[in-house]
Design a protein around this motif. Structure first.
Motif, PDB file in Angstrom:
ATOM      1  N   LEU A 115     -66.218  64.162 -23.594  1.00  9.90           N
ATOM      2  CA  LEU A 115     -66.503  62.810 -24.092  1.00  9.90           C
ATOM      3  C   LEU A 115     -67.832  62.298 -23.556  1.00  9.90           C
ATOM      4  O   LEU A 115     -68.656  61.766 -24.302  1.00  9.90           O
ATOM      5  CB  LEU A 115     -65.372  61.852 -23.709  1.00  9.90           C
ATOM      6  CG  LEU A 115     -64.067  61.999 -24.471  1.00  9.90           C
ATOM      7  CD1 LEU A 115     -62.945  61.240 -23.771  1.00  9.90           C
ATOM      8  CD2 LEU A 115     -64.229  61.514 -25.907  1.00  9.90           C
ATOM      9  N   TRP A 116     -68.061  62.454 -22.256  1.00 10.71           N
ATOM     10  CA  TRP A 116     -69.279  61.937 -21.638  1.00 10.71           C
ATOM     11  C   TRP A 116     -70.524  62.683 -22.121  1.00 10.71           C
ATOM     12  O   TRP A 116     -71.521  62.061 -22.490  1.00 10.71           O
ATOM     13  CB  TRP A 116     -69.162  62.008 -20.106  1.00 10.71           C
ATOM     14  CG  TRP A 116     -70.354  61.432 -19.431  1.00 10.71           C
ATOM     15  CD1 TRP A 116     -70.629  60.113 -19.225  1.00 10.71           C
ATOM     16  CD2 TRP A 116     -71.466  62.160 -18.897  1.00 10.71           C
ATOM     17  NE1 TRP A 116     -71.830  59.982 -18.584  1.00 10.71           N
ATOM     18  CE2 TRP A 116     -72.366  61.218 -18.371  1.00 10.71           C
ATOM     19  CE3 TRP A 116     -71.777  63.512 -18.806  1.00 10.71           C
ATOM     20  CZ2 TRP A 116     -73.556  61.584 -17.764  1.00 10.71           C
ATOM     21  CZ3 TRP A 116     -72.964  63.880 -18.201  1.00 10.71           C
ATOM     22  CH2 TRP A 116     -73.837  62.924 -17.689  1.00 10.71           C
ATOM     23  N   VAL A 117     -70.456  64.005 -22.119  1.00 16.93           N
ATOM     24  CA  VAL A 117     -71.609  64.795 -22.565  1.00 16.93           C
ATOM     25  C   VAL A 117     -71.890  64.515 -24.036  1.00 16.93           C
ATOM     26  O   VAL A 117     -73.058  64.351 -24.437  1.00 16.93           O
ATOM     27  CB  VAL A 117     -71.381  66.303 -22.305  1.00 16.93           C
ATOM     28  CG1 VAL A 117     -72.438  67.153 -22.999  1.00 16.93           C
ATOM     29  CG2 VAL A 117     -71.372  66.590 -20.807  1.00 16.93           C
ATOM     30  N   GLY A 118     -70.843  64.442 -24.846  1.00 19.31           N
ATOM     31  CA  GLY A 118     -71.029  64.146 -26.262  1.00 19.31           C
ATOM     32  C   GLY A 118     -71.659  62.782 -26.481  1.00 19.31           C
ATOM     33  O   GLY A 118     -72.600  62.629 -27.279  1.00 19.31           O
ATOM     34  N   ALA A 119     -71.165  61.778 -25.761  1.00 22.24           N
ATOM     35  CA  ALA A 119     -71.713  60.426 -25.896  1.00 22.24           C
ATOM     36  C   ALA A 119     -73.167  60.393 -25.450  1.00 22.24           C
ATOM     37  O   ALA A 119     -74.036  59.852 -26.155  1.00 22.24           O
ATOM     38  CB  ALA A 119     -70.877  59.433 -25.093  1.00 22.24           C
ATOM     39  N   LEU A 120     -73.459  60.964 -24.301  1.00 19.87           N
ATOM     40  CA  LEU A 120     -74.826  60.970 -23.795  1.00 19.87           C
ATOM     41  C   LEU A 120     -75.753  61.712 -24.756  1.00 19.87           C
ATOM     42  O   LEU A 120     -76.841  61.237 -25.085  1.00 19.87           O
ATOM     43  CB  LEU A 120     -74.885  61.600 -22.398  1.00 19.87           C
ATOM     44  CG  LEU A 120     -76.274  61.688 -21.768  1.00 19.87           C
ATOM     45  CD1 LEU A 120     -76.874  60.293 -21.574  1.00 19.87           C
ATOM     46  CD2 LEU A 120     -76.202  62.434 -20.449  1.00 19.87           C
ATOM     47  N   GLY A 121     -75.305  62.865 -25.214  1.00 15.19           N
ATOM     48  CA  GLY A 121     -76.115  63.642 -26.153  1.00 15.19           C
ATOM     49  C   GLY A 121     -76.388  62.881 -27.437  1.00 15.19           C
ATOM     50  O   GLY A 121     -77.516  62.893 -27.953  1.00 15.19           O
TER      51      GLY A 121
END
Length: 130
Positions: A115-121
């Protein structure tokens, strides 16, 4: 609208409420009086389940919502459900023994990281392509 993510958010809060209720029950069952946070090992494990859930919620909830906003409500909700399933497995395993908490922890941590990596990306992608 982000209906699926909203439902998962409510389920995550309900799960946290459940862990809080379990701590209250464990206090009574093992005679751990407030404000103590240690005593019987069975109480301490239940207390750590609640505290660990609380420690992860500020990582999970913003990541969940940013993923929903920038990528997909449905996919965010599915990953959120996976996070809750991981927390449930962590809860049931850790109540029995410290060594049994790892599988649930790994599942919820993986869901949260995605979730975090996807959101940041997605945020960076939009900034670069705006």
């Amino acid at each position: 609208m982000y209906h699926y993510t909203a439902i998962v958010t409510c389920l995550a809060v309900a799960f946290y409420f459940l862990t809080s209720a379990q701590v209250a029950r464990a206090r009574a069952a093992f005679g751990v009086k407030l404000p103590a946070i240690s005593g019987h090992p069975d109480f301490e494990r239940v207390f750590r389940i609640q505290m660990n859930t609380l420690e992860w919620m500020p990582i999970f909830l913003p990541s969940l919502w940013l993923f929903a906003i920038y990528i997909s409500d449905a996919i965010a909700a599915l990953l959120g459900v996976l996070w809750i399933v991981g927390r449930i497995l962590y809860f049931t395993g850790y109540r029995e023994a410290v060594a049994k908490r790892s599988r649930g922890f790994a599942i919820q941590a993986t869901a949260c990281i995605v979730l975090w990596v996807g959101a940041l990306g997605a945020v960076v992608w939009r900034l670069m392509h705006a």
